[in-house]
Enzyme design. Sequence first.
Site, PDB file in Angstrom:
ATOM      1  CG  HIS A 134      -8.764 -34.062 -45.908  1.00  0.00           C
ATOM      2  ND1 HIS A 134      -8.834 -33.318 -47.063  1.00  0.00           N
ATOM      3  CD2 HIS A 134      -9.507 -35.179 -46.140  1.00  0.00           C
ATOM      4  CE1 HIS A 134      -9.586 -33.958 -47.954  1.00  0.00           C
ATOM      5  NE2 HIS A 134     -10.002 -35.090 -47.421  1.00  0.00           N
ATOM      6  CD  GLN A 214     -14.272 -37.489 -41.378  1.00  0.00           C
ATOM      7  OE1 GLN A 214     -15.159 -38.145 -40.824  1.00  0.00           O
ATOM      8  NE2 GLN A 214     -14.120 -37.464 -42.696  1.00  0.00           N
ATOM      9  CE  LYS A 237     -16.055 -35.180 -45.254  1.00  0.00           C
ATOM     10  NZ  LYS A 237     -15.664 -36.340 -46.063  1.00  0.00           N
ATOM     11  CB  CYS A 375      -7.669 -36.689 -49.021  1.00  0.00           C
ATOM     12  SG  CYS A 375      -8.541 -37.027 -50.526  1.00  0.00           S
TER      13      CYS A 375
HETATM   14  C1  LIG Z   1     -10.887 -34.088 -42.086  1.00  0.00           C
HETATM   15  C2  LIG Z   1     -11.427 -33.685 -43.426  1.00  0.00           C
HETATM   16  N1  LIG Z   1     -11.224 -32.438 -43.858  1.00  0.00           N
HETATM   17  C3  LIG Z   1     -11.693 -32.011 -45.030  1.00  0.00           C
HETATM   18  C4  LIG Z   1     -12.387 -32.847 -45.867  1.00  0.00           C
HETATM   19  C5  LIG Z   1     -12.894 -32.315 -47.170  1.00  0.00           C
HETATM   20  O1  LIG Z   1     -14.271 -32.285 -47.179  1.00  0.00           O
HETATM   21  P1  LIG Z   1     -15.066 -31.887 -48.503  1.00  0.00           P
HETATM   22  O2  LIG Z   1     -14.547 -32.799 -49.578  1.00  0.00           O
HETATM   23  O3  LIG Z   1     -16.496 -32.137 -48.171  1.00  0.00           O
HETATM   24  O4  LIG Z   1     -14.773 -30.455 -48.781  1.00  0.00           O
HETATM   25  C6  LIG Z   1     -12.602 -34.159 -45.485  1.00  0.00           C
HETATM   26  C7  LIG Z   1     -13.299 -35.111 -46.372  1.00  0.00           C
HETATM   27  O5  LIG Z   1     -13.111 -36.306 -46.306  1.00  0.00           O
HETATM   28  C8  LIG Z   1     -12.119 -34.588 -44.225  1.00  0.00           C
HETATM   29  O6  LIG Z   1     -12.323 -35.836 -43.793  1.00  0.00           O
END
Ligand SMILES: Cc1ncc(COP(=O)(O)O)c(C=O)c1O
Length: 417
Positions: A134, A214, A237, A375
């Site tokens: 991500h 995830q 999440k 993302c």
């Molecule tokens: C694999 C992964 N990493 C990081 C994030 C970032 O999470 P947050 O926006 O809650 O900081 C996400 C969010 O979709 C994600 O799916």
Amino acid sequence: MTAVRSKIVQAGALDVESARADFPILKLKVNGKPLVFLDNAASSQMPQPVIDRLVKYQSSEHANIHRAVHYLSEKATSEYEAARRKIQAFINAREEREVIFTSGTTDGINLVAHGYGRKFIGDGDEIILTTLEHHSNIVPWQMLAEEKNARIRVVPINDRGELDLNAYRGSFSARTKLVGATHVSNALGTINPIREMIEIAHAHGVPVLVDGAQAAPHMKVDVQDLDCDFYAFSGHKLCGPTGIGILYGKAELLERMQPFKGGGDMILSVTFEKTTYNTIPHKFEAGTPPIAAAIGLGAAVDYLEGLGLDVISAHETDLLDYATQQVNRLGGLRIIGTAERKAAVLSFVVEGVHPHDVGTLLNEEGVAIRTGHHCAQPVMQRFKVPATCRASFAFYNTLAEVDALVAAIRKVQKVFA
Ligand SMILES: Cc1ncc(COP(=O)(O)O)c(C=O)c1O
């Protein structure tokens, strides 16, 4: 045994209807149709016990923590610290001081980039990442690499969206200082062989930061068993509130790291000449934290443990298998991400239809999916698509909702035929 536990039927399977009844938002109608919420990878919904816990805190327990001797401050402090212990147990951390409250996965990764990276990664050093990351596990490292003149090495994936373990093994050098890897890909659902990856990194003396955003909501995570050095995830999440997350770090590493943010609560003493920092985890929790959200996350963890992560995992696997089979039967679309080991994410493109059009038409049927690059633009580039449609499941989804998704996709295909 909690009240929630009793919702589980004898066979050990999830009583989905009973779990669904805990989620007021699932009763919504969207465009006159029952809401089918399949955007859980972006953010999951909140059950009544977590909502109730937030209301209780705000209506009878709120004050700032760690700073006063009055009743409410002591109450809020003890509930906040109790939430930390719940999360310690949830991920099986050795000590509660290894659990840092952050604002989310992104914040946790940035904490490691600043607290560990800026101190221990320098000119010519290397950081290993994977194609599956991500943006929140890419950009902080790029910023650091630019500042320190360090280098990022990216481990490729195959056509199924699985990590190339041999390439990973070959990515290490004497200059490797850190591995950053996602446990589960948000764009494809691929479950990385994270335990093996950690073992390989440790054989080179390299610490590993795992992005667990995830994974934590969908499977039992045991940080001692994984032997990861850092593990980051987000509360929203995992049926908890937004604005709260967790960074687990091994105590000996956290102790050697520099603070990320300076301010109140993270100090032992301050003069204009010198500041001494607080002990971990407080060294990394500057300022007033999201107290309510932390306590809410504690309640969310109670709720999930009440259902059982193994039971949640089994139900979500059934949903994914059924959805994959039904979507494949439709034809005229391509599933992106067909790894052998997958969590409950189904990414696909419908032939001749832009994902945003698919998302818009599905919304008319009450079906909420996410469309875009998720993302994870390097993943999109790898599969040569600008975007995908992503249905992501939670334990409160049903096979009937998968049918609703498939029927809605069929309608899209008819409109564009
Ligand atoms: C694999 C992964 N990493 C990081 C994030 C970032 O999470 P947050 O926006 O809650 O900081 C996400 C969010 O979709 C994600 O799916």
